[in-house]
Write an enzyme that holds these catalytic residues in place. Structure first.
Site, PDB file in Angstrom:
ATOM      1  N   LYS A 290      -2.930  -1.292  15.958  1.00 48.68           N
ATOM      2  CA  LYS A 290      -2.426  -0.512  17.095  1.00 48.68           C
ATOM      3  C   LYS A 290      -3.538  -0.302  18.094  1.00 48.68           C
ATOM      4  O   LYS A 290      -4.708  -0.214  17.705  1.00 48.68           O
ATOM      5  CB  LYS A 290      -2.063   0.896  16.616  1.00 48.68           C
ATOM      6  CG  LYS A 290      -0.842   1.006  15.804  1.00 48.68           C
ATOM      7  CD  LYS A 290      -0.463   2.494  15.743  1.00 48.68           C
ATOM      8  CE  LYS A 290       0.871   2.650  15.079  1.00 48.68           C
ATOM      9  NZ  LYS A 290       0.795   2.608  13.620  1.00 48.68           N
TER      10      LYS A 290
ATOM     11  N   SER B  86     -12.959   1.917  10.298  1.00 49.88           N
ATOM     12  CA  SER B  86     -12.250   1.983   9.012  1.00 49.88           C
ATOM     13  C   SER B  86     -12.942   1.162   7.927  1.00 49.88           C
ATOM     14  O   SER B  86     -13.399   0.038   8.177  1.00 49.88           O
ATOM     15  CB  SER B  86     -10.824   1.464   9.186  1.00 49.88           C
ATOM     16  OG  SER B  86     -10.172   1.454   7.937  1.00 49.88           O
ATOM     17  N   ALA B  87     -12.954   1.728   6.728  1.00 51.60           N
ATOM     18  CA  ALA B  87     -13.456   0.989   5.560  1.00 51.60           C
ATOM     19  C   ALA B  87     -12.557  -0.202   5.215  1.00 51.60           C
ATOM     20  O   ALA B  87     -12.935  -1.045   4.395  1.00 51.60           O
ATOM     21  CB  ALA B  87     -13.570   1.930   4.361  1.00 51.60           C
TER      22      ALA B  87
ATOM     23  N   GLU C  31       0.832  -1.214   0.000  1.00 57.02           N
ATOM     24  CA  GLU C  31       0.000   0.000   0.000  1.00 57.02           C
ATOM     25  C   GLU C  31       0.861   1.257   0.000  1.00 57.02           C
ATOM     26  O   GLU C  31       2.084   1.205   0.202  1.00 57.02           O
ATOM     27  CB  GLU C  31      -0.946   0.013   1.205  1.00 57.02           C
ATOM     28  CG  GLU C  31      -0.208   0.045   2.540  1.00 57.02           C
ATOM     29  CD  GLU C  31      -0.936   0.844   3.616  1.00 57.02           C
ATOM     30  OE1 GLU C  31      -1.420   1.951   3.320  1.00 57.02           O
ATOM     31  OE2 GLU C  31      -0.984   0.340   4.753  1.00 57.02           O
TER      32      GLU C  31
HETATM   33  N1  PSU Z   1      -2.309   1.832  10.685  1.00 59.07           N
HETATM   34  C1  PSU Z   1      -0.962   1.961  10.781  1.00 59.07           C
HETATM   35  N2  PSU Z   1      -0.278   2.584   9.775  1.00 59.07           N
HETATM   36  C2  PSU Z   1      -0.922   3.074   8.658  1.00 59.07           C
HETATM   37  C3  PSU Z   1      -2.339   2.916   8.573  1.00 59.07           C
HETATM   38  C4  PSU Z   1      -2.984   2.293   9.602  1.00 59.07           C
HETATM   39  O1  PSU Z   1      -0.384   1.533  11.752  1.00 59.07           O
HETATM   40  O2  PSU Z   1      -0.262   3.641   7.770  1.00 59.07           O
HETATM   41  C5  PSU Z   1      -3.044   3.426   7.346  1.00 59.07           C
HETATM   42  C6  PSU Z   1      -3.389   2.262   6.395  1.00 59.07           C
HETATM   43  O3  PSU Z   1      -3.258   2.725   5.064  1.00 59.07           O
HETATM   44  C7  PSU Z   1      -4.843   1.993   6.691  1.00 59.07           C
HETATM   45  C8  PSU Z   1      -5.336   3.383   6.983  1.00 59.07           C
HETATM   46  O4  PSU Z   1      -5.547   1.400   5.628  1.00 59.07           O
HETATM   47  O5  PSU Z   1      -4.298   3.983   7.735  1.00 59.07           O
HETATM   48  C9  PSU Z   1      -6.640   3.390   7.740  1.00 59.07           C
HETATM   49  O6  PSU Z   1      -7.158   4.688   7.755  1.00 59.07           O
HETATM   50  P1  PSU Z   1      -8.630   4.920   8.327  1.00 59.07           P
HETATM   51  O7  PSU Z   1      -8.512   4.629   9.800  1.00 59.07           O
HETATM   52  O8  PSU Z   1      -8.912   6.369   8.035  1.00 59.07           O
HETATM   53  O9  PSU Z   1      -9.528   3.989   7.592  1.00 59.07           O
HETATM   54 MN    MN Z   2     -11.948   6.501   9.962  1.00 59.21          MN
END
Ligand code: PSU
Ligand code: MN
Length: 310
Positions: free
Chosen positions: A165, A146-147, A31
């Site tokens: 985390k 998260s999606a 990613e």
């Molecule tokens: N958790 C981490 N490092 C990251 C991410 C999550 O420890 O870089 C990133 C990943 O790309 C994950 C995104 O898909 O954050 C999730 O974002 P959100 O919570 O807005 O869905």
């Molecule tokens: Mn979110």
């Protein structure tokens, strides 16, 4: 199910990835939100370059995924990695954001969710990252889920991470994955790992101990048409971990700062990741890079084992 599918014509693949997919050779997707919005420069570009090297050393072809100039890219060159690492105009792109950034010709760093979807459209079944998104603490008020979890329920890709985390609610994340039919498999351990630390206090619903067993499970799932992903969680190595007890107050501080700064929505995760690096004086970044490398080694093995089944 035969993993050799023709990549969607709107995708731009590197020659190396095109060839590997045509040959049924192992390919590992990576990613790009972790590069643009998950780590500071220059550690982000160094990590992205190193992870590709580890995957090559493991006998697989790396395919870092992003949107550049409105084109979904499957595999990037050094210039693309540098742009993602430095350009402030790179948007964080989850699945809902893909049509917008593509139609406007923009640059986008793809989250786990968007990377899964583009991987599947390319015909790639194995994807390596650091941490998954999940259910945020306080989600009963904020609805911040998260999606990535939605996408895991839909798309046939295995996602190899070091768990989530504790900026998230790990228990609620595991409950949600169960509801969404997503198998959660811990690699070589009974416990679900908490990213920086090997221990979360939560048992993993499933455990496997070799790449061959993981490949058999992927085949079993998708042969039956049980669509959706698999979350394979690989604990950080003991020598690299930061004990959960040390991270707890850091994470609480980062979350408190997020509330004071009134950060929410797609900015929440990048804000928390950045604050944790600041508060730990970079120690969390060292651990983060180590666990991504560890996941890349496993990802190459899983992709090779899966390719060998077909
Ligand atoms: N958790 C981490 N490092 C990251 C991410 C999550 O420890 O870089 C990133 C990943 O790309 C994950 C995104 O898909 O954050 C999730 O974002 P959100 O919570 O807005 O869905
Ligand atoms: Mn979110």
């Amino acid at each position: 199910m035969n993993p050799i599918r023709k990549p969607h014509p709107d995708l731009v693949l590197t020659d190396e990835v095109t060839q590997a997919l045509a040959d049924g050779a192992p390919v590992v997707a990576l990613e790009s939100t972790i590069i643009s919005h998950g780590m500071p420069y220059p550690q982000n570009v160094e990590m992205a370059t190193e992870v590709e090297r580890i995957i090559r050393d493991g006998g697989a072809v790396p395919a870092t995924i992003a949107v550049l100039d409105g084109r979904p890219r499957i595999g990037l060159d050094a210039q693309g990695l540098e742009l993602l690492s430095t350009d402030a105009d790179v948007a964080k792109v989850s699945v809902r954001d893909l049509p917008y950034v593509i139609a406007r010709g923009g640059h986008g760093a793809t989250t786990v969710a968007a990377t899964m979807r583009l991987s599947a459209l390319a015909g790639i079944s194995v994807f390596v990252t650091g941490g998954l998104g999940g259910v945020h603490r306080g989600a009963s008020q904020s609805f911040d889920v998260s999606a990535d979890l939605t996408e895991l329920s839909l798309t046939d890709v295995i996602v190899i991470s070091a768990g989530v985390k504790s900026i998230l609610d790990i228990g609620l994340t595991l409950e949600t994955l169960e509801t969404l039919h997503v198998p959660v498999v811990a690699y070589g351990t009974d416990e679900f790992p908490a990213f920086f630390s090997r221990h979360s206090g939560h048992l993993s619903p499933m455990r496997l101990d070799s790449p061959g067993e993981v490949a058999e499970m992927m085949s079993a799932k998708w042969r039956l048409g049980l669509s959706g992903g698999i979350s394979l969680v690989n604990p950080i190595r003991a020598e690299d971990e930061i004990p959960a007890s040390e991270m707890d107050h850091v994470i609480e501080q980062a979350i408190a700062d997020m509330y004071s700064a009134e950060i929410h929505g797609k900015e929440a995760t990048p804000f928390l990741l950045g604050r944790i690096v600041e508060i730990t004086g970079g120690a969390s970044l060292t651990a983060n890079i180590a666990l991504v490398n560890n996941n890349a080694r496993l990802g190459a093995e899983v992709a090779s084992a899966y390719a060998a089944l077909h």
